[in-house]
Design a protein around this motif. Structure first.
Motif, PDB file in Angstrom:
ATOM      1  N   ASP A 197       0.825  -1.209   0.000  1.00 17.59           N
ATOM      2  CA  ASP A 197       0.000   0.000   0.000  1.00 17.59           C
ATOM      3  C   ASP A 197       0.861   1.261   0.000  1.00 17.59           C
ATOM      4  O   ASP A 197       0.547   2.239  -0.681  1.00 17.59           O
ATOM      5  CB  ASP A 197      -0.925   0.004   1.222  1.00 17.59           C
ATOM      6  N   VAL A 198       1.947   1.218   0.759  1.00 16.16           N
ATOM      7  CA  VAL A 198       2.854   2.375   0.797  1.00 16.16           C
ATOM      8  C   VAL A 198       3.417   2.637  -0.606  1.00 16.16           C
ATOM      9  O   VAL A 198       3.416   3.778  -1.091  1.00 16.16           O
ATOM     10  CB  VAL A 198       3.998   2.132   1.804  1.00 16.16           C
ATOM     11  N   ALA A 199       3.887   1.583  -1.255  1.00 16.55           N
ATOM     12  CA  ALA A 199       4.496   1.738  -2.576  1.00 16.55           C
ATOM     13  C   ALA A 199       3.463   2.187  -3.613  1.00 16.55           C
ATOM     14  O   ALA A 199       3.730   3.081  -4.430  1.00 16.55           O
ATOM     15  CB  ALA A 199       5.150   0.424  -3.006  1.00 16.55           C
ATOM     16  N   VAL A 200       2.290   1.585  -3.573  1.00 15.18           N
ATOM     17  CA  VAL A 200       1.248   1.953  -4.548  1.00 15.18           C
ATOM     18  C   VAL A 200       0.819   3.402  -4.332  1.00 15.18           C
ATOM     19  O   VAL A 200       0.728   4.190  -5.282  1.00 15.18           O
ATOM     20  CB  VAL A 200       0.041   0.997  -4.437  1.00 15.18           C
ATOM     21  N   ASP A 201       0.580   3.783  -3.086  1.00 11.57           N
ATOM     22  CA  ASP A 201       0.134   5.151  -2.805  1.00 11.57           C
ATOM     23  C   ASP A 201       1.183   6.178  -3.215  1.00 11.57           C
ATOM     24  O   ASP A 201       0.855   7.305  -3.584  1.00 11.57           O
ATOM     25  CB  ASP A 201      -0.194   5.312  -1.314  1.00 11.57           C
ATOM     26  N   ALA A 202       2.458   5.781  -3.159  1.00 11.04           N
ATOM     27  CA  ALA A 202       3.542   6.703  -3.529  1.00 11.04           C
ATOM     28  C   ALA A 202       3.773   6.748  -5.035  1.00 11.04           C
ATOM     29  O   ALA A 202       4.556   7.567  -5.510  1.00 11.04           O
ATOM     30  CB  ALA A 202       4.820   6.305  -2.806  1.00 11.04           C
ATOM     31  N   GLY A 203       3.130   5.832  -5.771  1.00  8.00           N
ATOM     32  CA  GLY A 203       3.225   5.905  -7.230  1.00  8.00           C
ATOM     33  C   GLY A 203       4.110   4.863  -7.879  1.00  8.00           C
ATOM     34  O   GLY A 203       4.505   5.025  -9.040  1.00  8.00           O
ATOM     35  N   ALA A 204       4.407   3.782  -7.177  1.00  7.87           N
ATOM     36  CA  ALA A 204       5.205   2.715  -7.793  1.00  7.87           C
ATOM     37  C   ALA A 204       4.425   2.054  -8.928  1.00  7.87           C
ATOM     38  O   ALA A 204       3.186   2.058  -8.947  1.00  7.87           O
ATOM     39  CB  ALA A 204       5.582   1.674  -6.751  1.00  7.87           C
ATOM     40  N   ASP A 205       5.176   1.469  -9.857  1.00  9.02           N
ATOM     41  CA  ASP A 205       4.573   0.694 -10.948  1.00  9.02           C
ATOM     42  C   ASP A 205       4.630  -0.795 -10.675  1.00  9.02           C
ATOM     43  O   ASP A 205       3.897  -1.566 -11.306  1.00  9.02           O
ATOM     44  CB  ASP A 205       5.328   0.975 -12.252  1.00  9.02           C
ATOM     45  N   ARG A 255       8.916   5.880   0.021  1.00  9.30           N
ATOM     46  CA  ARG A 255       8.238   7.065  -0.551  1.00  9.30           C
ATOM     47  C   ARG A 255       9.253   8.014  -1.180  1.00  9.30           C
ATOM     48  O   ARG A 255       9.039   8.540  -2.280  1.00  9.30           O
ATOM     49  CB  ARG A 255       7.458   7.794   0.542  1.00  9.30           C
ATOM     50  N   ALA A 256      10.366   8.234  -0.496  1.00 17.00           N
ATOM     51  CA  ALA A 256      11.370   9.185  -1.004  1.00 17.00           C
ATOM     52  C   ALA A 256      11.991   8.684  -2.297  1.00 17.00           C
ATOM     53  O   ALA A 256      12.243   9.471  -3.225  1.00 17.00           O
ATOM     54  CB  ALA A 256      12.452   9.399   0.059  1.00 17.00           C
ATOM     55  N   PHE A 257      12.213   7.365  -2.387  1.00 18.40           N
ATOM     56  CA  PHE A 257      12.800   6.813  -3.615  1.00 18.40           C
ATOM     57  C   PHE A 257      11.852   6.997  -4.797  1.00 18.40           C
ATOM     58  O   PHE A 257      12.272   7.436  -5.883  1.00 18.40           O
ATOM     59  CB  PHE A 257      13.128   5.329  -3.438  1.00 18.40           C
ATOM     60  N   ILE A 258      10.599   6.651  -4.590  1.00 20.17           N
ATOM     61  CA  ILE A 258       9.633   6.743  -5.696  1.00 20.17           C
ATOM     62  C   ILE A 258       9.495   8.202  -6.149  1.00 20.17           C
ATOM     63  O   ILE A 258       9.484   8.501  -7.352  1.00 20.17           O
ATOM     64  CB  ILE A 258       8.280   6.130  -5.276  1.00 20.17           C
ATOM     65  N   LYS A 259       9.447   9.111  -5.202  1.00 21.98           N
ATOM     66  CA  LYS A 259       9.340  10.540  -5.536  1.00 21.98           C
ATOM     67  C   LYS A 259      10.566  11.001  -6.332  1.00 21.98           C
ATOM     68  O   LYS A 259      10.430  11.655  -7.380  1.00 21.98           O
ATOM     69  CB  LYS A 259       9.212  11.349  -4.243  1.00 21.98           C
TER      70      LYS A 259
END
Ligand SMILES: O=C(O)c1ccccc1N[C@@H]1O[C@H](COP(=O)(O)O)[C@@H](O)[C@H]1O
Length: 203
Positions: free
Chosen positions: A15-23, A191-195
């Motif tokens: 959920d953290v990864a999806v909410d942050a915009g991961a593919d 979150r910081a990585f995805i951003k």
């Protein structure tokens, strides 16, 4: 920029990864990895993703056909065959599970054409997968890698923008760089990585 976070060991991090915009999220079932999960945990991660992102099974210590059967049985969307699998291994796996990624290192001088073994994407990693070690991206300059290829190997929120600028991949993948300790993801680092990857500019 396609962004994958690998080595998840619990569904909440999906959920953290999806909410942050991961593919994509990755799950390692390589037995010697500190991130190895059992089939029940893998299934819970795939189920939590619920088709919102790609779910990638990562292995390097079982036959390609066995890995393909596991990927199909647990409902993964991608199988990342990591390391010394041959073209014949890929053909065996593709007969069972068609959406394959070929993960390798320039240290072994692999074919760099995406699809050379029938894979849909190529992942270029450091010589020791999952080690968090970076590698010399300047060696890519003369190799002309094109298409759906992902860069991995020691990527963090601090270095991913420079790595993207240097290597110009289609996607990026990280595991160690977003952990609190081996096998435990740090949600703030995820979150910081995805951003950082999303905001990175390609020249
Ligand atoms: O993460 C592992 O333990 C692992 C084990 C066996 C094959 C691949 C593994 N991980 C892959 O390594 C890269 C990223 O590594 P890192 O960011 O340097 O830690 C990624 O492709 C993972 O799928």
């Amino acid at each position: 920029m396609y962004v994958k976070v690998c080595g998840l060991t619990d569904p909440d991090t999906v959920d953290v990864a999806v909410d942050a915009g991961a593919d994509a999220v990755g799950v390692v079932m390589n037995r010697t990895s500190p991130r190895a999960v059992d089939a029940d945990t893998a299934r819970s991660i795939v189920d939590r993703a619920g088709g919102r992102v790609d779910t990638v099974l990562v292995v390097n210590d079982m036959s390609a056909a066995d890995a393909a059967r596991i990927a199909a049985g647990l409902g993964f969307s991608v199988l990342q065959l990591h390391g010394g699998y041959t073209e014949a291994d890929f053909a065996d796996a593709a007969a069972i599970f068609p959406r394959l990624w070929r993960a390798t290192s320039l240290a072994v001088d692999p074919p760099l054409e995406v699809g050379a073994y029938g894979e849909v994407a190529l992942l270029l990693d450091a010589p020791r997968p999952g080690s968090g070690e970076t590698w010399d991206l300047s060696v890519l300059a003369d190799r002309g890698v094109h298409g759906a290829w992902l860069l991995a190997g020691g990527l963090t929120s601090d270095n991913v923008a420079d790595a993207i600028a240097a290597a110009r991949p289609w996607g990026v993948d990280t595991s160690s760089g977003v952990e609190a300790s081996p096998g435990v993801k740090d949600h703030a680092k995820v979150r910081a990585f995805i951003k950082a990857a999303r905001e990175a500019q390609t020249p």
